[in-house]
Motif scaffolding. Structure first.
Motif, PDB file in Angstrom:
ATOM      1  N   GLY A 244       0.819  -1.372  -0.489  1.00 32.61           N
ATOM      2  CA  GLY A 244       0.333  -0.413  -0.113  1.00 32.61           C
ATOM      3  C   GLY A 244       0.862   1.276  -0.302  1.00 32.61           C
ATOM      4  N   GLU A 245       0.103   2.143   0.171  1.00 29.76           N
ATOM      5  CA  GLU A 245       0.988   4.065  -0.004  1.00 29.76           C
ATOM      6  C   GLU A 245       2.020   3.892   0.822  1.00 29.76           C
ATOM      7  N   LYS A 246       1.597   3.429   2.360  1.00 30.11           N
ATOM      8  CA  LYS A 246       2.493   3.586   3.228  1.00 30.11           C
ATOM      9  C   LYS A 246       3.854   3.150   2.886  1.00 30.11           C
ATOM     10  N   ALA A 247       3.769   1.906   2.340  1.00 32.18           N
ATOM     11  CA  ALA A 247       4.923   1.071   1.888  1.00 32.18           C
ATOM     12  C   ALA A 247       5.887   1.538   1.794  1.00 32.18           C
ATOM     13  N   TYR A 248       7.389   1.981   1.651  1.00 31.02           N
ATOM     14  CA  TYR A 248       8.473   2.333   1.113  1.00 31.02           C
ATOM     15  C   TYR A 248       9.252   1.545   0.685  1.00 31.02           C
ATOM     16  N   THR A 249      10.115   1.438  -0.439  1.00 28.02           N
ATOM     17  CA  THR A 249      11.618   0.569  -0.471  1.00 28.02           C
ATOM     18  C   THR A 249      12.735   1.396   0.524  1.00 28.02           C
ATOM     19  N   LEU A 250      13.542   0.809   0.495  1.00 29.90           N
ATOM     20  CA  LEU A 250      14.337   1.269   1.422  1.00 29.90           C
ATOM     21  C   LEU A 250      16.545   0.516   1.007  1.00 29.90           C
ATOM     22  N   VAL A 251      16.644   1.591   0.697  1.00 30.75           N
ATOM     23  CA  VAL A 251      18.016   1.749  -0.302  1.00 30.75           C
ATOM     24  C   VAL A 251      19.523   1.757   0.973  1.00 30.75           C
ATOM     25  N   GLY A 277      13.483   5.389   2.472  1.00 34.40           N
ATOM     26  CA  GLY A 277      14.847   5.555   3.176  1.00 34.40           C
ATOM     27  C   GLY A 277      16.109   4.986   2.644  1.00 34.40           C
ATOM     28  N   PHE A 278      17.044   5.866   3.308  1.00 35.08           N
ATOM     29  CA  PHE A 278      17.873   5.053   3.231  1.00 35.08           C
ATOM     30  C   PHE A 278      18.945   5.250   4.030  1.00 35.08           C
ATOM     31  N   HIS A 279      20.220   4.004   4.012  1.00 32.46           N
ATOM     32  CA  HIS A 279      21.125   3.696   5.194  1.00 32.46           C
ATOM     33  C   HIS A 279      23.160   3.785   4.417  1.00 32.46           C
ATOM     34  N   PHE A 280      22.993   4.745   5.383  1.00 31.87           N
ATOM     35  CA  PHE A 280      24.409   4.949   4.847  1.00 31.87           C
ATOM     36  C   PHE A 280      25.568   3.731   5.487  1.00 31.87           C
ATOM     37  N   ASN A 281      26.712   3.544   4.309  1.00 32.30           N
ATOM     38  CA  ASN A 281      27.949   2.880   4.963  1.00 32.30           C
ATOM     39  C   ASN A 281      28.790   3.263   3.397  1.00 32.30           C
TER      40      ASN A 281
END
Length: 426
Positions: A244-251, A277-281
């Motif tokens: 649904g619209e409240k679900a997103y991909t996280l990179v 969202g975004f996870h940095f490394n």
């Protein structure tokens, strides 16, 4: 340990003259090129990155973990450590908790402690990649994808409980990362595993509060090396759409095969309004979880160029959640996080210098050389004086790492916690 304004003033006083000289030179140069320096600094000041609770202790490898002295052995101490980082950098105003490692005993006390450090609670993270004590079902052969309905229901219930915990703390999002997959051909039916995962995610999604988001992470391999159920951004995107619209991909920068064009993935997801969202490394070979910007700083800049463009031109995409996800095997964890924050801010600041209108014109005219020159001119700019000014405006340290060592933060933490203190959850 807490760092107060007077301590930072004393440290900053030693470098303020040199900073002013460097800043004035850069600001004048940028102004002559038509840049609104004050607006850029304001954006740098406002850009905040969450610190995950598990990154505050020494990380490990598949073969062992080498602890670091003075680690935070409780949730309260983890929040204190984020407070130290934030007081120095003014860039880490949120903490991301991992459940069941970080379940509060007293929610009001934990919220008050975080508030005292000017810290909020970012996304909460569930854990179905390892069996917990007293669990009836095992995740050895998967969690949300497991052929066992009982195992799936246990994993679903855990995620729902994580949402309830996060809601009590004021968090607004759930991050789901699955280790589910197979190590050998024939071990899993790919379609069954994917369908089970989709159905399980939908059950979790139904329980989200109205103002929450669900971030679906992906990873091509590890700990399963033959197949992973959510192995790439396309699968995550498909599952997010199904929920649904409240679900997103996280990179996550480390969750790609070598030489993957991550900036193109970012652009596609933002165009479709699904980058959550975004996870940095950083990485050399795979999911190395190295210090941000330590291996591929230009790639990080190109990713931020795509992010900045998307944030300015894709109103259909919500403002992304930012977080560091690194493992400090041999470094002081707090020093490593400070270095990562600096690298992220540098890449962001450089991307803000890109003249997007000029770049678009060059693209339309197929002036490939001009396109490269525009990007590299921004990348080659030493933006550190802008970062220093932003921290100074927010009453942080001109040089956070220098201040950290000058104030002997690690030595004081060891005195307070002992040399054998071990971070909880690791």
């Amino acid at each position: 340990m807490r760092i107060d304004k007077n301590q930072l003033d004393d440290v900053n006083r030693k470098d303020i003259i040199e900073h002013n000289e460097h800043f004035d030179f850069l600001a004048n140069k940028l102004a002559k090129n038509g840049k609104n320096v004050d607006a850029i600094i304001k954006k740098i000041e406002e850009f905040q990155i969450a610190i995950p609770s598990w990154a505050l202790g020494a990380g490990g490898t598949r073969f062992g973990r080498f602890g670091f002295q003075g680690e935070p052995s409780s949730l309260e101490l983890k929040i204190d450590d984020v407070g130290i980082i934030h007081s120095l950098t003014q860039s880490a105003s949120a903490i991301s908790l991992h459940i069941p490692w970080d379940v509060p005993q007293d929610y009001n006390a934990i919220k008050d402690l975080a508030k005292s450090h000017n810290i909020i609670f970012d996304a909460v993270n569930s854990n179905t990649f390892q069996d917990q004590r007293d669990s009836k079902e095992s995740y050895k052969f998967g969690s949300l994808s497991n052929t066992s309905k009982a195992a799936r229901e246990q994993a679903i219930a855990h995620n729902i409980e994580v949402i309830k915990i996060g809601d009590k703390l004021g968090s607004k999002s759930l991050t789901v990362w699955l280790a589910d997959g197979a190590n050998f051909p024939g071990q899993n039916n790919f379609q069954f595993a994917l369908q089970n995962t989709e159905d399980s995610l939908k059950d979790i999604y139904k329980t989200l509060p109205d103002d929450w988001k669900m971030f679906i992470e992906y990873k091509p391999y590890e700990p399963n090396f033959y197949s992973t159920v959510i192995q790439d951004w396309g699968t995550s995107f498909m599952l997010a759409n199904a929920c649904g619209e409240k679900a997103y991909t996280l990179v996550d920068l480390g969750h790609h095969l070598p030489n993957t064009n991550i900036e193109q993935i970012v652009s596609t997801l933002m165009l479709k309004g699904k980058l959550g969202g975004f996870h940095f490394n950083d990485s050399k070979y795979g999911d190395d979880d190295l210090t941000v910007g330590s291996i591929k700083p230009y790639s990080l800049f190109l990713i931020f160029n795509a992010l900045v463009y998307g944030m300015e031109n894709n109103p259909q995409n919500p403002y992304p959640a930012w977080m560091i996800d690194a493992s400090h095997n041999i470094k002081d964890p707090l020093e490593d996080l400070i270095q990562s924050l600096e690298a992220i801010k540098e890449a962001y600041a450089k991307a803000l210098l890109v003249d997007q209108e000029l770049l678009t014109t060059a693209q339309m005219n197929h002036d490939v050389v001009k396109c490269q020159e525009i990007l590299q001119a921004a990348y080659r700019t030493d933006v550190r004086p802008l970062l220093e000014k932003a921290r100074l405006n927010n009453e942080g340290a001109l040089d956070p790492l220098k201040a950290y060592r000058s104030l002997q933060v690690r030595e004081n933490l060891i005195k307070e916690r002992g040399a054998n203190s071990v971070a909880s959850g690791l």
